[in-house]
Design a protein around this motif. Sequence first.
Motif, mmCIF file in Angstrom:
data_model
loop_
_atom_site.group_PDB
_atom_site.id
_atom_site.type_symbol
_atom_site.label_atom_id
_atom_site.label_comp_id
_atom_site.label_asym_id
_atom_site.label_seq_id
_atom_site.Cartn_x
_atom_site.Cartn_y
_atom_site.Cartn_z
ATOM 1 N N ARG A 164 32.849 -65.194 -48.442
ATOM 2 C CA ARG A 164 32.769 -64.848 -49.854
ATOM 3 C C ARG A 164 31.777 -63.702 -49.984
ATOM 4 O O ARG A 164 30.739 -63.697 -49.327
ATOM 5 C CB ARG A 164 32.325 -66.054 -50.675
ATOM 6 C CG ARG A 164 33.210 -67.280 -50.478
ATOM 7 C CD ARG A 164 32.894 -68.385 -51.468
ATOM 8 N NE ARG A 164 31.527 -68.884 -51.414
ATOM 9 C CZ ARG A 164 31.093 -69.770 -50.514
ATOM 10 N NH1 ARG A 164 31.927 -70.219 -49.565
ATOM 11 N NH2 ARG A 164 29.845 -70.204 -50.545
ATOM 12 N N VAL A 165 32.080 -62.749 -50.844
ATOM 13 C CA VAL A 165 31.236 -61.559 -50.976
ATOM 14 C C VAL A 165 30.559 -61.565 -52.340
ATOM 15 O O VAL A 165 31.228 -61.559 -53.375
ATOM 16 C CB VAL A 165 32.039 -60.261 -50.782
ATOM 17 C CG1 VAL A 165 31.138 -59.048 -50.970
ATOM 18 C CG2 VAL A 165 32.686 -60.234 -49.409
ATOM 19 N N GLY A 186 28.691 -68.348 -44.758
ATOM 20 C CA GLY A 186 29.956 -68.159 -45.461
ATOM 21 C C GLY A 186 29.867 -67.176 -46.607
ATOM 22 O O GLY A 186 30.868 -66.922 -47.296
ATOM 23 N N ILE A 187 28.668 -66.603 -46.838
ATOM 24 C CA ILE A 187 28.488 -65.681 -47.961
ATOM 25 C C ILE A 187 27.945 -64.351 -47.443
ATOM 26 O O ILE A 187 26.890 -64.295 -46.810
ATOM 27 C CB ILE A 187 27.503 -66.242 -49.013
ATOM 28 C CG1 ILE A 187 27.937 -67.635 -49.466
ATOM 29 C CG2 ILE A 187 27.399 -65.302 -50.210
ATOM 30 C CD1 ILE A 187 26.923 -68.299 -50.403
ATOM 31 N N PRO A 241 29.581 -67.819 -59.982
ATOM 32 C CA PRO A 241 28.219 -68.031 -60.500
ATOM 33 C C PRO A 241 27.382 -68.985 -59.651
ATOM 34 O O PRO A 241 26.164 -68.832 -59.592
ATOM 35 C CB PRO A 241 28.455 -68.584 -61.904
ATOM 36 C CG PRO A 241 29.843 -69.165 -61.861
ATOM 37 C CD PRO A 241 30.608 -68.282 -60.926
ATOM 38 N N ASP A 242 28.006 -69.954 -58.996
ATOM 39 C CA ASP A 242 27.234 -70.891 -58.170
ATOM 40 C C ASP A 242 26.571 -70.167 -57.007
ATOM 41 O O ASP A 242 25.391 -70.385 -56.710
ATOM 42 C CB ASP A 242 28.127 -72.014 -57.654
ATOM 43 C CG ASP A 242 28.579 -72.959 -58.758
ATOM 44 O OD1 ASP A 242 28.036 -72.863 -59.876
ATOM 45 O OD2 ASP A 242 29.478 -73.782 -58.506
ATOM 46 N N ASP A 243 27.342 -69.312 -56.331
ATOM 47 C CA ASP A 243 26.766 -68.539 -55.231
ATOM 48 C C ASP A 243 25.724 -67.554 -55.749
ATOM 49 O O ASP A 243 24.709 -67.295 -55.084
ATOM 50 C CB ASP A 243 27.862 -67.781 -54.477
ATOM 51 C CG ASP A 243 28.708 -68.696 -53.606
ATOM 52 O OD1 ASP A 243 28.267 -69.831 -53.334
ATOM 53 O OD2 ASP A 243 29.819 -68.280 -53.212
ATOM 54 N N ASP A 268 17.984 -68.259 -56.351
ATOM 55 C CA ASP A 268 17.056 -69.312 -55.954
ATOM 56 C C ASP A 268 16.405 -68.978 -54.609
ATOM 57 O O ASP A 268 15.205 -69.198 -54.426
ATOM 58 C CB ASP A 268 17.800 -70.645 -55.876
ATOM 59 C CG ASP A 268 16.873 -71.803 -55.522
ATOM 60 O OD1 ASP A 268 15.973 -72.090 -56.324
ATOM 61 O OD2 ASP A 268 17.049 -72.397 -54.437
ATOM 62 N N PHE A 269 17.179 -68.423 -53.694
ATOM 63 C CA PHE A 269 16.644 -68.037 -52.391
ATOM 64 C C PHE A 269 15.582 -66.948 -52.549
ATOM 65 O O PHE A 269 14.508 -67.009 -51.945
ATOM 66 C CB PHE A 269 17.774 -67.545 -51.488
ATOM 67 C CG PHE A 269 17.317 -67.061 -50.135
ATOM 68 C CD1 PHE A 269 17.136 -67.940 -49.087
ATOM 69 C CD2 PHE A 269 17.072 -65.704 -49.917
ATOM 70 C CE1 PHE A 269 16.706 -67.491 -47.844
ATOM 71 C CE2 PHE A 269 16.649 -65.242 -48.683
ATOM 72 C CZ PHE A 269 16.459 -66.145 -47.642
#
Length: 431
Positions: free
Chosen positions: A32-33, A61-62, A322-324, A330-331
């Motif tokens: 996912r990008v 995965g991102i 939006p979750d990613d 947060d990171f």
Amino acid sequence: MPHRFPRIAALALCAATAMVSAAACGGASDSRVLTMSGSLVGREGEVIRRQLERFRQAHPGIAVQLRPTPDAADQRHQLYVQWLNARVSEPDVLQLDVVWTPEFAAAGWIAPIDGFHPPVDDLFAATVAANRWNGALYALPWFVDVGMLYWRTDLLAEAPRDLDALMRMAKDVQTARGATGDRGVPFGFVWQGARYEGLVTVFLEHLGAFGGAILDEAGRVVVDSDASVRALTFMRDAIYEQGVVPQAVLTWQEEQTRFAFQNGQAVFMRNWPYAYALLEDASESRVAGVVAVAPMPGAPGGAPTAALGGSTLAINAYSDQPDDAYRLIDFLLQPEQMLERAAVAGQFPPRQALYDTPELAGALDIPPSEARRIIEAAVPRPVSPVYSQLSEILQVSLHRALTRQQDPRPALEEAASAMRMLLARLELSPS
């Protein structure tokens, strides 16, 4: 620092057609990008690329791609408005100036983040308040900028306790004569007085010192209060009656102010944290090693006050992931990332607990205890979706009063009237 940029149209085309990948992000076709916009130049660019690579390693995965934007605030704002008016889904994460959050929230351009239950108890209260609109939280502070008082430790034994003491101490140094009969330091106090946003932040700090505000907690315009008049009168009289502030400040922005202080021409200076490291550079500064910082002091009826600046991170309301996007925010707001940003870019973290750590003490030029004391005195500029228009109105009236084209009270009454009319027309007046 001033920068040169291509025309905004060229920037928009460049940013819309080319994305700069974070180092080693490139990848797997099944990743996912996410896209993130913000500053990519200098040390800020260095640290964000490094941190996004660690995010990729933690979330294989991102993939994250950086979309460059201008560093100049007005150009970045214009580019964001173009993107978001077009309802584009990228960038997923936006770096915003702290005063843009209510504007973007009211326009529906950024998504509320309360549903992610972000922990905000350790964040400085002013940084959270600046990112709320209509009771909802729309962004999180990334780093903090605050107005602060710089003072000369070779000329003074301590910082002033209040504004009257500041005037007295500055005047004493100005009028002192050395053994050769030379006068003392020519300027007592320098600040940003040109007709631009910087003047509003200087006024906000004087305003808080006297117990005033631009808008009250309900959103009503109160900039024409007696406290406001006292604050603006104090600023005017410091120039013409006291002679402590030079008339030249009425054309100065941050850099002209820094150069005057750096060249040993001023006892006190109001400026932002960026100036500290430059003042400590002995190859360029005549005051290296004799500079300290403190909050702008209070006056009767008020309290020490620092104008809040800095950047926040928000989620594009049109993002399809939006979750990613929140996972990335947060990171970036974890303590280790904030400490690294402080060490590499010299930016103040919004987490209070970090100011008690040896890691932050080793990262910042300014002692963390002093930085924390100033941030605790921070006050947001009015949290309004039309803040830029309110500021433009106020800038005109402030400058007219400070150049003696108008007395402080009628100048502020005219500003307040125009601000009330604007809020009423846009149906933003409190009920």
